[in-house]
Design a protein around this motif. Structure first.
Motif, PDB file in Angstrom:
ATOM      1  N   ASN A 170      27.061  -2.199 -44.622  1.00  0.00           N
ATOM      2  CA  ASN A 170      26.420  -3.360 -44.429  1.00  0.00           C
ATOM      3  C   ASN A 170      26.134  -4.274 -45.335  1.00  0.00           C
ATOM      4  O   ASN A 170      25.001  -3.899 -46.267  1.00  0.00           O
ATOM      5  CB  ASN A 170      25.226  -3.155 -43.509  1.00  0.00           C
ATOM      6  N   PRO A 171      26.959  -4.899 -46.030  1.00  0.00           N
ATOM      7  CA  PRO A 171      26.943  -5.494 -47.371  1.00  0.00           C
ATOM      8  C   PRO A 171      25.557  -6.614 -47.491  1.00  0.00           C
ATOM      9  O   PRO A 171      25.027  -6.542 -48.687  1.00  0.00           O
ATOM     10  CB  PRO A 171      28.217  -6.075 -47.599  1.00  0.00           C
ATOM     11  N   GLY A 172      25.110  -7.106 -46.476  1.00  0.00           N
ATOM     12  CA  GLY A 172      24.179  -7.884 -46.369  1.00  0.00           C
ATOM     13  C   GLY A 172      22.853  -7.236 -46.091  1.00  0.00           C
ATOM     14  O   GLY A 172      21.910  -8.212 -45.857  1.00  0.00           O
ATOM     15  N   GLY A 173      22.766  -6.014 -45.697  1.00  0.00           N
ATOM     16  CA  GLY A 173      21.592  -5.606 -45.045  1.00  0.00           C
ATOM     17  C   GLY A 173      21.134  -4.567 -45.713  1.00  0.00           C
ATOM     18  O   GLY A 173      21.479  -3.922 -46.966  1.00  0.00           O
ATOM     19  N   ALA A 174      20.345  -3.659 -44.975  1.00  0.00           N
ATOM     20  CA  ALA A 174      19.629  -2.550 -45.638  1.00  0.00           C
ATOM     21  C   ALA A 174      20.542  -1.393 -45.321  1.00  0.00           C
ATOM     22  O   ALA A 174      20.920  -1.123 -44.302  1.00  0.00           O
ATOM     23  CB  ALA A 174      18.326  -2.154 -44.959  1.00  0.00           C
ATOM     24  N   ALA A 175      21.002  -0.841 -46.625  1.00  0.00           N
ATOM     25  CA  ALA A 175      21.837   0.433 -46.746  1.00  0.00           C
ATOM     26  C   ALA A 175      21.139   1.555 -46.064  1.00  0.00           C
ATOM     27  O   ALA A 175      20.112   1.820 -46.244  1.00  0.00           O
ATOM     28  CB  ALA A 175      22.311   0.507 -47.975  1.00  0.00           C
ATOM     29  N   ILE A 176      22.068   2.325 -45.276  1.00  0.00           N
ATOM     30  CA  ILE A 176      21.546   3.532 -44.667  1.00  0.00           C
ATOM     31  C   ILE A 176      22.554   4.547 -45.273  1.00  0.00           C
ATOM     32  O   ILE A 176      23.524   4.418 -45.529  1.00  0.00           O
ATOM     33  CB  ILE A 176      21.387   3.731 -43.193  1.00  0.00           C
ATOM     34  N   ARG A 177      22.144   6.014 -45.453  1.00  0.00           N
ATOM     35  CA  ARG A 177      22.517   6.777 -45.954  1.00  0.00           C
ATOM     36  C   ARG A 177      22.287   8.221 -45.213  1.00  0.00           C
ATOM     37  O   ARG A 177      21.000   8.058 -44.693  1.00  0.00           O
ATOM     38  CB  ARG A 177      22.487   7.191 -47.310  1.00  0.00           C
ATOM     39  N   SER A 178      23.214   9.225 -45.241  1.00  0.00           N
ATOM     40  CA  SER A 178      22.810  10.473 -44.700  1.00  0.00           C
ATOM     41  C   SER A 178      23.503  11.544 -45.208  1.00  0.00           C
ATOM     42  O   SER A 178      24.457  11.376 -45.762  1.00  0.00           O
ATOM     43  CB  SER A 178      23.360  10.507 -43.134  1.00  0.00           C
ATOM     44  N   ASP A 179      22.655  12.599 -45.289  1.00  0.00           N
ATOM     45  CA  ASP A 179      23.502  13.841 -46.095  1.00  0.00           C
ATOM     46  C   ASP A 179      23.926  15.034 -45.080  1.00  0.00           C
ATOM     47  O   ASP A 179      24.141  16.152 -45.587  1.00  0.00           O
ATOM     48  CB  ASP A 179      22.305  14.688 -47.039  1.00  0.00           C
ATOM     49  N   ARG A 180      23.958  14.391 -43.641  1.00  0.00           N
ATOM     50  CA  ARG A 180      24.559  15.535 -42.826  1.00  0.00           C
ATOM     51  C   ARG A 180      25.925  15.564 -42.912  1.00  0.00           C
ATOM     52  O   ARG A 180      26.644  14.590 -43.105  1.00  0.00           O
ATOM     53  CB  ARG A 180      24.154  14.951 -41.283  1.00  0.00           C
ATOM     54  N   SER A 181      26.452  16.731 -42.834  1.00  0.00           N
ATOM     55  CA  SER A 181      27.865  17.150 -43.101  1.00  0.00           C
ATOM     56  C   SER A 181      28.644  16.390 -41.852  1.00  0.00           C
ATOM     57  O   SER A 181      30.021  16.229 -41.769  1.00  0.00           O
ATOM     58  CB  SER A 181      28.141  18.396 -43.008  1.00  0.00           C
ATOM     59  N   SER A 182      28.097  16.151 -40.751  1.00  0.00           N
ATOM     60  CA  SER A 182      28.659  15.692 -39.358  1.00  0.00           C
ATOM     61  C   SER A 182      28.776  13.978 -39.626  1.00  0.00           C
ATOM     62  O   SER A 182      29.407  13.419 -38.549  1.00  0.00           O
ATOM     63  CB  SER A 182      27.850  16.015 -38.294  1.00  0.00           C
TER      64      SER A 182
END
Length: 277
Positions: A234-246
C-alpha cells in the motif's frame, strides 16, 4: 508432506487490494475472479465497505455466495447461507448495529467527541470529497449497518483515551487504509473463522485451504490467521508487516499484485506450508 485442498476459500479485502487504491478499478482482478472454477475456489470479500457498495461493485463480476462488510461486523449471503437449511437466513451480525454504536458514542466526553468526525456527521458530498468517490457511491458508503468510519482530528494521546472510553462501552477501533472504524467486538479474522467453521461443519469430507489478502492494519489479523496470508503493498497508506512463515508480500500493489500472487497460490497450493483448516 504436501497438502492438496479440495477447495480454496479466498478471503480478500477490496480497497487497495482487489480494487486500485486511487481509481477503484478492479482490472485485472475482475476477469480473474469471473473465470475462477467455482468447484475449485470461492472468493469471499471481507471489506470495510457497506452492503450497498459491495453489491454495486462485485455482483456483476461473479455470483457471491457469502461476503463480509464493515470490517467483520456483518456477514451476508444473498441467497441464504450455503450451509444453512433455511434459505431465508441472509445476514449475521456478530457485533453491534449502527444504531447501537452511535448510541454508545454519545458516552464520550464532549472534548473527545469534538475530535471525532464520523460518516454520520458528514453529508454524502463531504464523504465524496474525503474518499474520492463519486456522489452516488458516497451515498452507498454512508449506508452503514454495523460500523461508523471516522477521521480523528485530535492527538494520538486523545485517540488512546477515546479508545479506552469506547472499549468500556464494548466497542473497538479498527484502523483501515483511509479511515478508522468504530465497530462492535468483532473483526475480519473473527468473520473468517465463523465462515470457515460453518463450511467445515457442512462439508466435513472436504479439505479446505484458506487464503487471506489485504493491505491495511485492519486486515493483518485475518492475513495471519489464514493458511496462506498475503500482504498487498500500500504505497499511499500505513505499511503492514508480518513475521509469520505463512505470510508473503505481493510484488505489486492493487489488483495486479492480487492476480499475480493468486495465480501462484492456485498453481501450487501446497508450496507454502502444511497448515490446513
Amino acid at each position: 508432506m504436501t497438502f492438496e485442498p479440495d477447495h480454496v476459500l479466498i478471503f480478500t479485502d477490496l480497497d487497495g487490494t482487489v480494487l486500485d487504491h486511487d481509481s477503484y478499478s478492479p482490472t485485472p482482478a475482475d476477469r480473474f475472479i469471473a473465470e475462477l472454477d467455482p468447484e475449485r475456489a470461492t472468493v469471499i470479500p471481507v471489506t470495510s465497505k457497506t452492503r450497498a457498495e459491495v453489491a454495486a461493485l462485485l455482483w456483476d463480476i461473479a455470483p457471491l455466495k457469502v461476503y463480509v462488510t464493515e470490517n467483520g461486523s456483518a456477514i451476508h449471503a444473498p441467497d441464504g447461507f450455503p450451509w444453512a437449511a433455511d434459505s431465508e437466513s441472509q445476514i449475521h451480525f456478530p457485533g453491534m448495529t449502527h444504531e447501537q454504536i452511535l448510541s454508545r458514542l454519545e458516552s464520550a466526553e464532549p472534548q473527545l467527541r469534538s475530535h471525532f468526525r464520523g460518516f454520520s456527521d458528514m453529508t454524502a458530498k463531504q464523504i465524496a470529497a474525503e474518499t474520492g468517490l463519486d456522489l452516488q457511491r458516497a451515498y452507498k458508503a454512508k449506508a452503514r449497518e454495523a460500523s461508523e468510519p471516522f477521521l480523528w482530528t485530535g492527538s494520538a494521546a486523545n485517540l488512546d483515551r477515546f479508545r479506552d472510553v469506547m472499549g468500556a462501552q464494548g466497542l473497538k477501533i479498527q484502523r483501515g487504509g483511509r479511515f478508522c472504524h468504530l465497530t462492535g467486538p468483532c473483526g475480519k479474522a473473527d468473520a473468517m473463522d465463523w465462515i470457515v467453521s460453518h463450511y467445515k461443519s457442512s462439508r466435513p469430507d472436504r479439505r479446505i485451504m484458506t487464503v487471506a489478502l489485504g493491505d491495511g492494519p485492519n486486515d493483518l489479523d485475518m492475513i495471519e490467521s489464514a493458511d496462506r496470508g498475503v500482504i498487498i503493498p500500500n504505497p499511499g497508506g500505513a505499511a503492514i508487516r508480518s513475521d509469520r512463515s505463512s505470510v508473503i508480500t505481493a510484488a505489486k500493489a492493487g489488483p495486479e499484485g492480487w492476480v499475480e500472487v493468486m495465480q501462484q497460490i492456485l498453481d501450487k497450493p501446497d508450496s507454502a506450508n502444511d497448515r490446513k483448516h
